[in-house]
Every structure is written in structure tokens, then in C-alpha cells.
Design an enzyme around this catalytic site. Structure first.
Site, PDB file in Angstrom:
ATOM      1  CB  CYS A 117      -0.878   0.010   1.237  1.00 54.46           C
ATOM      2  SG  CYS A 117      -2.399  -0.893   1.004  1.00 54.46           S
ATOM      3  CG  ASP A 308      -3.040  -1.836  10.110  1.00 53.15           C
ATOM      4  OD1 ASP A 308      -2.852  -1.857   8.902  1.00 53.15           O
ATOM      5  OD2 ASP A 308      -2.158  -2.129  10.939  1.00 53.15           O
TER       6      ASP A 308
HETATM    7  N1  EPU Z   1      10.568   0.797   8.488  1.00 57.84           N
HETATM    8  C1  EPU Z   1      11.748   1.352   8.042  1.00 57.84           C
HETATM    9  N2  EPU Z   1      12.771   0.518   7.717  1.00 57.84           N
HETATM   10  C2  EPU Z   1      12.667  -0.843   7.821  1.00 57.84           C
HETATM   11  C3  EPU Z   1      11.464  -1.401   8.300  1.00 57.84           C
HETATM   12  C4  EPU Z   1      10.426  -0.553   8.623  1.00 57.84           C
HETATM   13  O1  EPU Z   1      11.873   2.562   7.928  1.00 57.84           O
HETATM   14  O2  EPU Z   1      13.637  -1.561   7.504  1.00 57.84           O
HETATM   15  C5  EPU Z   1       9.466   1.704   8.863  1.00 57.84           C
HETATM   16  C6  EPU Z   1       8.207   1.507   8.025  1.00 57.84           C
HETATM   17  O3  EPU Z   1       8.245   2.239   6.818  1.00 57.84           O
HETATM   18  C7  EPU Z   1       7.138   1.995   8.977  1.00 57.84           C
HETATM   19  C8  EPU Z   1       7.660   1.561  10.357  1.00 57.84           C
HETATM   20  O4  EPU Z   1       9.067   1.389  10.194  1.00 57.84           O
HETATM   21  O5  EPU Z   1       7.041   3.379   8.917  1.00 57.84           O
HETATM   22  C9  EPU Z   1       7.061   0.265  10.878  1.00 57.84           C
HETATM   23  O6  EPU Z   1       7.169  -0.725   9.874  1.00 57.84           O
HETATM   24  P1  EPU Z   1       6.979  -2.275  10.103  1.00 57.84           P
HETATM   25  O7  EPU Z   1       8.100  -2.974   9.390  1.00 57.84           O
HETATM   26  O8  EPU Z   1       6.756  -2.575  11.530  1.00 57.84           O
HETATM   27  O9  EPU Z   1       5.595  -2.531   9.334  1.00 57.84           O
HETATM   28  P2  EPU Z   1       5.334  -3.584   8.197  1.00 57.84           P
HETATM   29  O10 EPU Z   1       5.877  -4.884   8.605  1.00 57.84           O
HETATM   30  O11 EPU Z   1       5.718  -3.020   6.884  1.00 57.84           O
HETATM   31  C10 EPU Z   1       3.091  -4.575   9.037  1.00 57.84           C
HETATM   32  C11 EPU Z   1       1.756  -4.813   8.394  1.00 57.84           C
HETATM   33  C12 EPU Z   1       0.999  -3.491   8.339  1.00 57.84           C
HETATM   34  C13 EPU Z   1       0.816  -2.984   9.763  1.00 57.84           C
HETATM   35  C14 EPU Z   1       2.185  -2.841  10.452  1.00 57.84           C
HETATM   36  C15 EPU Z   1       2.049  -2.511  11.920  1.00 57.84           C
HETATM   37  C16 EPU Z   1       2.140  -6.653   6.897  1.00 57.84           C
HETATM   38  C17 EPU Z   1       2.272  -7.132   5.494  1.00 57.84           C
HETATM   39  N3  EPU Z   1       1.949  -5.360   7.061  1.00 57.84           N
HETATM   40  O12 EPU Z   1       3.757  -3.646   8.208  1.00 57.84           O
HETATM   41  O13 EPU Z   1      -0.269  -3.759   7.781  1.00 57.84           O
HETATM   42  O14 EPU Z   1       0.192  -1.738   9.715  1.00 57.84           O
HETATM   43  O15 EPU Z   1       2.923  -4.068  10.356  1.00 57.84           O
HETATM   44  O16 EPU Z   1       1.496  -3.582  12.600  1.00 57.84           O
HETATM   45  O17 EPU Z   1       2.188  -7.439   7.835  1.00 57.84           O
HETATM   46  C18 EPU Z   1      -2.145  -3.378   6.390  1.00 57.84           C
HETATM   47  O18 EPU Z   1      -2.505  -4.539   6.636  1.00 57.84           O
HETATM   48  O19 EPU Z   1      -2.889  -2.553   5.796  1.00 57.84           O
HETATM   49  C19 EPU Z   1      -0.807  -2.954   6.805  1.00 57.84           C
HETATM   50  C20 EPU Z   1      -0.238  -1.869   6.315  1.00 57.84           C
END
Ligand code: EPU
Length: 441
Positions: A117, A308
Site C-alpha cells: 500500500c 491500521d
Molecule cells: N521501516 C523502516 N525501515 C525498515 C522497516 C520498517 O523505515 O527496515 C518503517 C516503516 O516504513 C514503517 C515503520 O518502520 O514506517 C514500521 O514498519 P513495520 O516494518 O513494523 O511494518 P510492516 O511490517 O511493513 C506490518 C503490516 C501493516 C501494519 C504494520 C504494523 C504486513 C504485510 N503489514 O507492516 O499492515 O500496519 O505491520 O502492525 O504485515 C495493512 O494490513 O494494511 C498494513 C499496512
């Protein structure tokens, strides 16, 4: 008109909703299944666009599966390519988790810069850093848009996330399982979806344990499934239907809603005066019981108020008694719905909150040279009307649908396929609670 919903709102929604399997568990468990030696059987996999996109990717890599109703049977042993297709891979944030099964099978692989997204830059710098500490050699080629990764001799390590990453934690767990020594992840993310992934892996023979935000992984030679695994229900879907119940002045019983995974949402909803009743174990009733109070919330990783949930919360606050504030700390650009809500009568503006140390406060990589809009102020008691709206990201999609279901009159919402990345049988479920919705496809 293609890929759009037509909604006639203004009615209280009432009835029963059965939640689907959780998207953010299903995607990761499917990828983890590719590490297994035998066929893996998964129940309650939601039939949503993100799952279909992942399965297309896996098919392209040579993985074989059967997906009937909500049961998926998957074979990772048949994988025969080590390069993830650019078109599909770059549209799915979770696709970079494919590093783990591809490195396990081929010791070398190519994975495109992940997409998902459009909710901010979403870099994977911390994750790449963690992979290096776990013994992966990895380099990005900006010309092709691909990461190239190879396994070194030492395939284990210790890594401390500077700021937690949900999918990053999951990827490092998968890499550690097949390593050649103990791995430890410090400051790991606490999301319950990660614990479900661990439960799945351990049932297949893995040795992963969590001690608060430290995760310890002892390697095993192979993984094999002993009995089918069932994906638990989607807590984000639960929040959407709970919000719909209160915002439309309705009454909805949600089956398979797990209160322990919704604690912060339930606490905030109770504070603003939303009706909540626990009917049975994992069965919650949400109902309108009078004026909704305004609120101040800010998002945070688990156990905080989930990012979310805030788009849904925002539309509820357009109906509240007073002015509300929502601060987004986890992602940049998670307010794509604001301009859309304004088109149907919401009054929302951006405000600046004094934050003493933004680098600490935000969970994304804060850049002082960039301009951010991370806090909104919402005026309450707004009468929403119908309009033509466009969905920009998944959770914004559900938010616009809630707005249209509150509003008197007709709304047309384009971008249904974005909402259906994460919501199973949306039209059918809305109709089951009395909503008037049609899809043009
Ligand atoms: N981030 C960085 N660098 C990294 C990793 C993350 O800058 O190497 C930043 C991200 O851009 C974000 C923050 O750190 O601003 C947190 O990111 P995180 O990696 O925890 O989130 P994610 O794994 O990308 C998952 C879910 C999201 C949910 C978040 C929080 C999946 C596929 N996605 O995202 O779900 O909001 O964790 O729980 O598991 C959704 O379902 O609509 C969705 C976006």
C-alpha cells in the site's frame, strides 16, 4: 464504471458478522510454508487480493498449490526459480519475506524492492541490516530495482532493531530457523501476528521462543507439518465492522473476535461511549448507545493503538460530540482518506503537535528536511452526504466505505480491488448486516 462500489447509506447496520482469516498472518504463514519439506495444509486462508497476488508469485517461482474454499495445500519443494517476478513482487510488501525460502532452497536469490500500500516511503533499511547480521550478503541494484542476496558460511547472528519492524522481525525469524547456530533478535516487534507465525513454525519442529521483545531461535535441520494449521481471525477486519456498528447507530455481533488482540481499541471505544458486550468467548456485540464523545489518540506498535485502526477511527470521530485529534506515529502518508472524507462533508485539518524528539517519537525514519503531516483534527457531529470517492490504500478503503454507509444518499467509491486486498467477501458481509452496496466490475 469499473472496480467501484455503489453504496446507499444512512441506515443503521444490524446483524452478525463472521470474521475471515487474518491477512497479515496468512501471507507470512504461506511464505513460511515454503521452507517445509512436506505438503502444508492451511485452513481459514482469506480469499483476498493480497493472497491471490502472493500465490501468483509462488506459482511463478515453481511452487505448487491447491486453493479450495479457504483451505490451501502448498508444496515448497517444487520451487525452481530464485528470481521473484518484478510486476507481482513490487506490489506486495510481504514479498521480500521470500528471501528466506529462496535462500534456503538456492543459497542465492533476487527479490525486487517491495511495494504494498502507498502509505509512505516504507524502506527496508533496518531489515537489510538485520539480514547482514544473520549472515546474508545482500546488495541493491538501483538499475534493475532488485536486491541480490547470497548466503555466507555463518548463517546465524544477533541483531538489535533500532526501531521495531513487524515484517522485519518475521523475516529474521525465518532466516534464523535454517541457520547454523543460535540467533537472537533484540527489540523485536510485539505484534501478535508474529506469535502466530512462531506457533505455526514450532508446530512444524522449529525452536523459536519469545522473551518479551527478545526472540531466540535455535536452528533445526528441517521443518515438516504434522497437522493442518488454522489462521486466526483478522483483528483489523473486526475493528472495521465494530466501527460500522457504532458509526451507523447500529448493532452488530462479531463472531470469532478476540478481545485480547483488540485491547487498546476496546478501551478507546469504551471511553468514547461505544456499546460493547461480551456475549461468549470470542463473540463481541458492538452497538450504539448514545452520543459518541470526542477523543485524542496516537498510533503505536503493539500493544498500542494500531496504525491500521486509525483511518476507521477518524470517520467515527466525524460523528463525535466535539473535536478529536489523531496522531500517526508508525507510517508516513496514512491520511490519504482525509481529502476524500472532506468531499462528503467531513471537516478535518492538519495540525502540528509539539514533539520533543521526532526521531524518537516516530517509528519511520524521520527526516528533519522533509515536511510531514502526521496529526489531524476532526470536527465532530458532521452530517456526511454521498459523493464520488477514490480509494488510495487498503485501510483508507474501508474508511471511505464506512463514510458512505453513514451518509444519506448515493456514493460511488472507485478502487474496490484495493479494499479487497484485505477484506474478504466485503459486499456480501455488508449486505448481511443490511447495507445497500453493489459492485461494478
Ligand atoms: N521501516 C523502516 N525501515 C525498515 C522497516 C520498517 O523505515 O527496515 C518503517 C516503516 O516504513 C514503517 C515503520 O518502520 O514506517 C514500521 O514498519 P513495520 O516494518 O513494523 O511494518 P510492516 O511490517 O511493513 C506490518 C503490516 C501493516 C501494519 C504494520 C504494523 C504486513 C504485510 N503489514 O507492516 O499492515 O500496519 O505491520 O502492525 O504485515 C495493512 O494490513 O494494511 C498494513 C499496512
Amino acid at each position: 464504471m469499473e472496480d467501484a462500489y455503489v453504496i446507499y447509506g444512512g441506515k443503521p447496520l444490524k446483524g452478525n458478522i463472521k470474521l475471515s482469516g487474518a491477512k497479515n498472518i496468512a501471507l507470512k504463514v504461506i511464505i513460511a510454508s515454503l521452507l517445509f519439506e512436506n505438503e502444508v495444509v492451511l485452513h481459514n486462508i482469506p480469499r483476498i487480493n493480497d493472497v491471490f497476488a502472493l500465490l501468483d508469485l509462488i506459482k511463478h517461482l515453481g511452487g505448487t498449490f491447491e486453493f479450495n474454499n479457504n483451505t490451501l495445500r502448498l508444496q515448497g519443494k517444487t520451487l525452481e526459480k530464485n528470481r521473484v517476478d518484478l510486476l507481482h513482487g513490487s506490489h506486495l510488501r510481504a514479498s521480500f519475506m521470500l528471501f528466506a525460502p529462496l535462500l534456503h532452497r538456492f543459497k542465492e536469490c533476487y527479490v525486487p524492492n517491495p511495494g504494498g500500500c502507498r502509505i509512505g516511503a516504507r524502506p527496508i533499511d533496518r531489515i537489510v541490516d538485520g539480514m547482514k547480521q544473520m549472515g546474508v550478503r545482500i546488495a541493491y541494484d538501483s538499475e534493475t530495482g532488485y536486491y541480490h542476496a547470497t548466503l555466507s558460511e555463518k548463517t546465524h547472528g544477533t541483531y538489535r532493531f533500532q526501531k521495531p519492524s513487524h515484517t522485519g522481525t518475521e523475516l529474521l525469524i525465518l532466516l534464523g530457523i535454517m541457520g547454523n547456530g543460535r540467533s537472537v533478535i533484540h527489540n523485536a516487534a510485539l505484534e501478535p501476528e508474529i506469535d502466530e507465525l512462531i506457533r505455526f513454525l514450532n508446530a512444524g519442529g522449529a525452536k523459536v521462543r519469545r522473551d518479551n521483545n527478545t526472540i531466540i531461535i535455535d536452528p533445526v535441520d528441517s521443518l515438516s507439518q504434522k497437522e493442518p494449521f488454522t489462521i486466526i481471525s483478522d483483528r483489523n477486519e473486526a475493528v472495521t465492522y465494530a466501527t460500522l456498528a457504532i458509526a451507523t447507530k447500529g448493532d452488530i455481533v462479531i463472531h470469532d473476535a478476540r478481545p485480547n488482540l483488540l485491547k487498546k481499541f476496546l478501551a478507546e471505544l469504551a471511553k468514547v461511549g461505544g456499546g460493547i458486550e461480551k456475549l461468549e468467548e470470542n463473540q463481541l456485540r458492538f452497538f450504539y448507545k448514545g452520543d459518541i464523545k470526542s477523543s485524542r489518540i496516537e498510533t503505536a506498535p503493539h500493544p498500542g493503538f494500531m496504525t491500521d485502526w486509525q483511518p476507521n477511527w477518524a470517520v467515527l470521530m466525524t460523528q463525535a460530540n466535539g473535536e478529536s485529534i489523531i496522531g500517526e506515529r508508525v507510517f508516513e502518508n496514512r491520511f490519504s482518506y482525509v481529502d476524500e472524507l472532506k468531499k462528503v462533508g467531513a471537516e478535518i485539518d492538519y495540525v502540528k503537535l509539539p514533539v520533543s524528539d521526532p526521531r524518537e517519537y516516530f517509528f519511520f525514519n524521520f527526516d528533519p528536511k522533509k515536511k510531514y503531516n502526521q496529526t489531524i483534527r476532526i470536527k465532530g457531529q458532521q452530517e456526511l452526504h454521498g459523493g464520488a470517492l477514490t480509494i488510495a490504500d487498503l485501510r483508507a478503503g474501508a474508511t471511505l466505505a464506512i463514510a458512505a454507509l453513514i451518509a444519506e444518499g448515493e456514493s460511488v467509491i472507485s478502487g474496490a480491488s484495493i479494499l479487497e486486498r484485505g477484506y474478504e467477501r466485503f459486499v456480501e458481509k455488508i449486505r448481511m448486516i443490511g447495507g445497500s452496496i453493489k459492485k461494478y466490475d
